[in-house]
Design an enzyme around this catalytic site. Structure first.
Site, mmCIF file in Angstrom:
data_model
loop_
_atom_site.group_PDB
_atom_site.id
_atom_site.type_symbol
_atom_site.label_atom_id
_atom_site.label_comp_id
_atom_site.label_asym_id
_atom_site.label_seq_id
_atom_site.Cartn_x
_atom_site.Cartn_y
_atom_site.Cartn_z
ATOM 1 C CD GLU A 28 -2.967 -1.016 2.396
ATOM 2 O OE1 GLU A 28 -4.187 -0.767 1.893
ATOM 3 O OE2 GLU A 28 -2.473 -1.134 3.450
ATOM 4 C CG HIS A 51 -2.384 2.155 6.569
ATOM 5 N ND1 HIS A 51 -3.848 2.315 6.536
ATOM 6 C CD2 HIS A 51 -2.335 0.810 5.773
ATOM 7 C CE1 HIS A 51 -4.501 1.214 6.174
ATOM 8 N NE2 HIS A 51 -3.523 0.279 6.029
ATOM 9 C CG HIS A 66 -4.923 -2.851 9.623
ATOM 10 N ND1 HIS A 66 -4.876 -3.933 8.819
ATOM 11 C CD2 HIS A 66 -4.681 -2.017 8.756
ATOM 12 C CE1 HIS A 66 -4.667 -3.942 7.646
ATOM 13 N NE2 HIS A 66 -4.391 -2.456 7.337
ATOM 14 C CG HIS A 94 -8.158 -1.190 4.929
ATOM 15 N ND1 HIS A 94 -7.760 -0.748 3.870
ATOM 16 C CD2 HIS A 94 -6.966 -1.679 5.497
ATOM 17 C CE1 HIS A 94 -6.639 -0.936 3.606
ATOM 18 N NE2 HIS A 94 -5.827 -1.381 4.520
#
Length: 240
Positions: free
Chosen positions: A85, A104, A106, A172
Site C-alpha cells: 500500500e 496507516h 488497522h 480496513h
C-alpha cells in the site's frame, strides 16, 4: 541530508511504529508509517528479512525510496520490500503539501465503530482535547474495504480525506496525517480513543451525544509543548 540526519529519522519512524503497536493500533505484521524527506523521496517502514511486526520495528526496517517505490541509492532495498500500500502514502504526500508524515494502521475499535455506524464524533471533551477538536473537524470515511495498492485507489482515498487530518477506511483501518511523525501518530491514538469510548458507551446502553459547540469553544489550546512534545515523550517512555 547527511547520513546522520537520515539515521535519526529512521529511528524516529521506527519508534513511532513501536508506539502504534504498543497502543494496539497495529497488531501483528500490518501497518506502516512514511515520512517525507523531500519532494521526491520518503522514508517508509518496509518488510525485511527478519520481519516480526510493527512492535519489533528496527531503524534498519525504515528505507529511503522515491515516490514510485524505487530505491534511491544502490542496495537500499536489498532484502526489503516496500509496502503493497505504498501508493496510500505517496498519493497523500503528492497531494497535500502540508503533510510530511502518513500513518496507516488497522485499529480494531476504529473499524468496529465505523461498521456499527457510530463514526468518529466529538462525544468527549477535556478527556482528550486534541482528539475532540479532530473529531469536531470531521473524520470522513473511505467506503471501500480494499487494499490500496495503486494510485487509482489511493486517489479515491485522498479525495475522501480532503483537507482533514484522518480518514477511516471501511472494513480496513485508518490513515492519519501530520506535519511530523509525533502529530500523525498522536492523531491516530486520539481517533482510536474516541472509537473505543464510543463503543463502550453503546455497549453500556448509552446514547452518543456530540459535545455542545459552546463546550468545544471553551476548550483551551494547551500548546504544542504539551499536546505534542510531552505527549510524545510519554509514548516513547511507554515502549522503553
Amino acid at each position: 541530508m547527511t547520513k546522520q540526519d537520515l539515521a535519526l529519522l529512521r529511528r524516529l519512524v521506527a519508534d513511532a511504529c513501536r508506539v502504534l503497536a504498543a497502543r494496539g493500533l497495529a497488531d501483528g505484521i500490518l501497518g506502516h508509517i512514511s515520512l517525507r524527506v523531500d519532494e521526491r523521496t520518503l522514508l517508509v517502514r518496509c518488510r525485511g528479512p527478519r520481519e516480526r511486526g510493527l512492535l519489533y520495528t528496527e531503524p534498519a526496517d525504515i528505507r529511503l525510496v522515491d515516490v514510485d517505490g524505487a530505491a534511491v541509492t544502490p542496495g537500499e532495498l536489498d532484502g526489503w520490500t516496500v509496502p503493497n500500500e505504498l501508493p496510500l502514502h505517496t498519493e497523500v504526500l503528492r497531494t497535500r503539501a502540508d503533510v510530511t508524515c502518513v500513518v496507516h494502521t488497522h485499529p480494531p475499535a476504529v473499524v468496529a465503530a465505523d461498521l456499527a455506524g457510530l463514526g468518529i464524533r466529538p462525544v468527549i471533551g477535556a478527556f482528550d482535547i486534541p482528539g475532540t477538536r479532530l473529531a469536531a473537524r470531521g473524520v470522513p470515511v473511505y467506503p471501500r474495504g480494499v487494499l490500496i495498492r495503486d494510485r487509482r485507489l489511493a486517489a479515491q482515498m485522498v479525495t475522501a480525506l480532503g483537507d482533514r487530518d484522518a480518514v477511516v477506511l471501511r472494513g480496513h483501518g485508518l490513515t492519519t496525517t501530520g506535519t511530523g511523525v509525533p502529530e500523525a501518530v498522536l492523531r491516530a491514538i486520539s481517533v482510536d480513543t474516541v472509537a473505543r469510548l464510543s463503543l463502550d458507551v453503546v455497549k453500556a446502553g448509552g446514547t452518543l451525544t456530540d459535545l455542545p459547540e459552546e463546550d468545544i469553544q471553551e476548550l483551551p489550546d494547551l500548546g504544542d509543548s504539551f499536546n505534542h512534545d510531552t505527549a510524545w515523550r510519554h509514548e516513547l517512555a511507554r515502549i522503553g
